[in-house]
Design an enzyme around this catalytic site. Structure first.
Site, PDB file in Angstrom:
ATOM      1  CE1 TYR A  58      37.000  69.157 -29.227  1.00 63.56           C
ATOM      2  CE2 TYR A  58      38.923  67.989 -30.691  1.00 63.56           C
ATOM      3  CZ  TYR A  58      37.229  68.325 -30.886  1.00 63.56           C
ATOM      4  OH  TYR A  58      37.014  68.607 -31.585  1.00 63.56           O
ATOM      5  CG  ASP A  83      38.660  76.080 -25.053  1.00 65.07           C
ATOM      6  OD1 ASP A  83      38.665  75.755 -25.844  1.00 65.07           O
ATOM      7  OD2 ASP A  83      37.911  76.812 -24.946  1.00 65.07           O
ATOM      8  CE  LYS A 100      31.274  71.527 -24.824  1.00 63.68           C
ATOM      9  NZ  LYS A 100      31.135  71.249 -25.648  1.00 63.68           N
TER      10      LYS A 100
END
Ligand code: KE4
Length: 432
Positions: free
Chosen positions: A143, A238, A266
């Site tokens: 994702y 990623d 994050k």
């Protein structure tokens, strides 16, 4: 489910689709209703009914120091007293950028954005621009946020809701995203054999965290890196979730990767909306205003968020990370031992301070393995943990996280609860 949470949820459903502002929060995949959270402190969450939980979601990864940590709170208070946003460069973005480059030297240049979605969306736009090619390779179950190119074969909430792909994707765009099985080097070789001249870039979670936690095989990543190099496609890692989580220097340190571009998020915002993409200057210098690839954001580099991100990274030293990693290992090995004791086919998979659990009888190495794990058992496990004060990620296709604030006592308490849960569900005739 407490009374107050339930009342809030009824109201929220009148305002927000599914009563939430991000799908995974809806608990749809595990049943029950989401808790409304009043506050967080250290390793704990408190819901609006006064129940407290040991939190292993940590806002889906950002809170690596824990909730409401003094160093982050005071950095934010100091920054906010000087103003909330200037829409202009500020010393704080420089400070965070320099700290990131100090830790990740391959970040020759970078651009701050407000979400992981923006970071990955911008990275592939850049890859398409510098190569003049259209196709992007991603992997099943990975994702990379919710921009159109990535909602094909995606993990996280897309998988949790059983959506093969999202509705609303432009038909012309779908073929531009080539989706391959994770950890399948042969599939990568085959697609480059036939389409190398059309591939702008390959984007990968080097430790997949959005189909549950699945570490990449080293050979798989090496194959991607080599083929990108050979065919001048961009190798994009990623690290929105794995950055400063999978290892002190992220998954790139774990696997000694030197990607062309990396996406971060994050942890680098410490709970505030911060993400970034960056890498080789020869590519990043194609980004406006220097180059022709347009990318922008009203609140990019927001000074409050920069202050939170910097305070978080400064609180995460090598030794502290090692301690957190050791605690994660103790927890995961403890769970694995309990599964063995109660003869439950459970796979616990972890790297650094991120981990997940599958009800499966063999190691989970790709999305198909993850899909064949026993989901009903996971939902049962999740609900039982929640009633006993453990806040576990509400989907099989998510990772859990530890923070520096989690203590040995938290680990012991969690293992005690998991033993009670395994005893309760163990010994059943196993319907796999
Ligand atoms: P955001 O746009 O949610 O900030 O980041 C997107 C993203 C990109 N890349 C990776 C590897 C990610 O894990 C994410 C976001 N992760 C999910 C949890 N799996 C965020 C939680 C949510 O969607 O509410």
């Amino acid at each position: 489910m407490g009374k107050q949470s339930s009342e809030y949820f009824q109201e929220a459903k009148k305002l927000f689709p599914g009563g939430v502002n991000s799908p995974v929060r809806a608990f749809k995949a595990v049943g029950g209703q989401p808790l409304f959270i009043e506050s967080g402190s250290g390793s704990r969450l408190r819901d609006v009914d006064g129940n407290t939980y040991i939190d292993y979601v940590l806002s889906w990864g950002p809170l690596v120091l824990g909730h409401a940590v003094d160093s982050v709170q005071s950095a934010v208070r100091e920054a906010v007293n000087l103003g909330s946003s200037f829409g202009a460069p500020s010393p704080r973005e420089l400070a965070l950028g320099q700290e990131l480059q100090r830790r990740l030297p391959f970040l020759e240049k970078m651009r701050f954005v407000n979400s992981g979605t923006e970071a990955t969306m911008s990275a592939i736009r850049l890859a398409r621009a510098v190569t003049g090619r259209e196709n992007i390779i991603k992997f099943e179950g990975c994702y990379h946020g919710h921009s159109d190119s990535f909602l094909i074969g995606a993990g996280s909430g897309v998988a949790s809701l059983g959506l093969a792909d999202s509705a609303g994707l432009p038909a012309a765009l779908i073929p531009e995203t080539l989706v391959l099985p994770y950890n399948d080097s042969e599939a990568v070789k085959a697609i480059f054999q036939h389409h190398a001249s059309e591939i702008a870039g390959v984007i990968v979670e080097a430790v997949a965290g959005n189909m549950g936690l699945i570490p990449a095989d080293r050979a798989f990543l090496e194959t991607i890196a080599l083929l990108c190099e050979e065919h001048s496609s961009l190798f994009i890692v990623d690290e929105v979730m794995t950055g400063f989580r999978a290892a002190y220097g992220g998954a790139c340190e774990l696997y000694q990767l030197q990607p062309d571009l990396v996406c971060l998020g994050k942890v680098i915002g410490g709970g505030f909306p911060v993400a970034a993409f960056g890498g080789k200057a020869c590519y990043m210098d194609q980004i406006a205003p220097l180059g022709p690839v347009y990318q922008a954001g009203t609140l990019s580099g927001n000074p409050i968020a920069m202050a939170a991100g910097l305070a978080t990274l400064l609180g995460l030293g090598v030794n502290a990370f090692a301690e957190m990693e050791a605690r994660t290992t103790r927890l995961c090995q403890g769970i694995q031992g309990l599964a063995k004791k109660y003869q439950l086919p459970v796979q616990v998979q972890w790297r650094g301070s991120m981990f997940s659990l599958f009800f499966a009888d063999k190691p989970v190495q790709n999305f198909k393995d993850a899909q064949s794990a026993n989901y009903e058992q996971f939902a049962n496990f999740h609900q039982l943990l929640l009633t006993k004060g453990i806040y576990w990620a509400p989907s099989q296709y998510e990772s859990n996280f530890l923070s520096l604030a989690h203590t040995d006592r938290d680990i012991e308490q969690t293992l005690q609860v998991i033993e009670e849960v395994f005893r309760k569900i163990g010994g059943r005739v196993w319907e796999s």
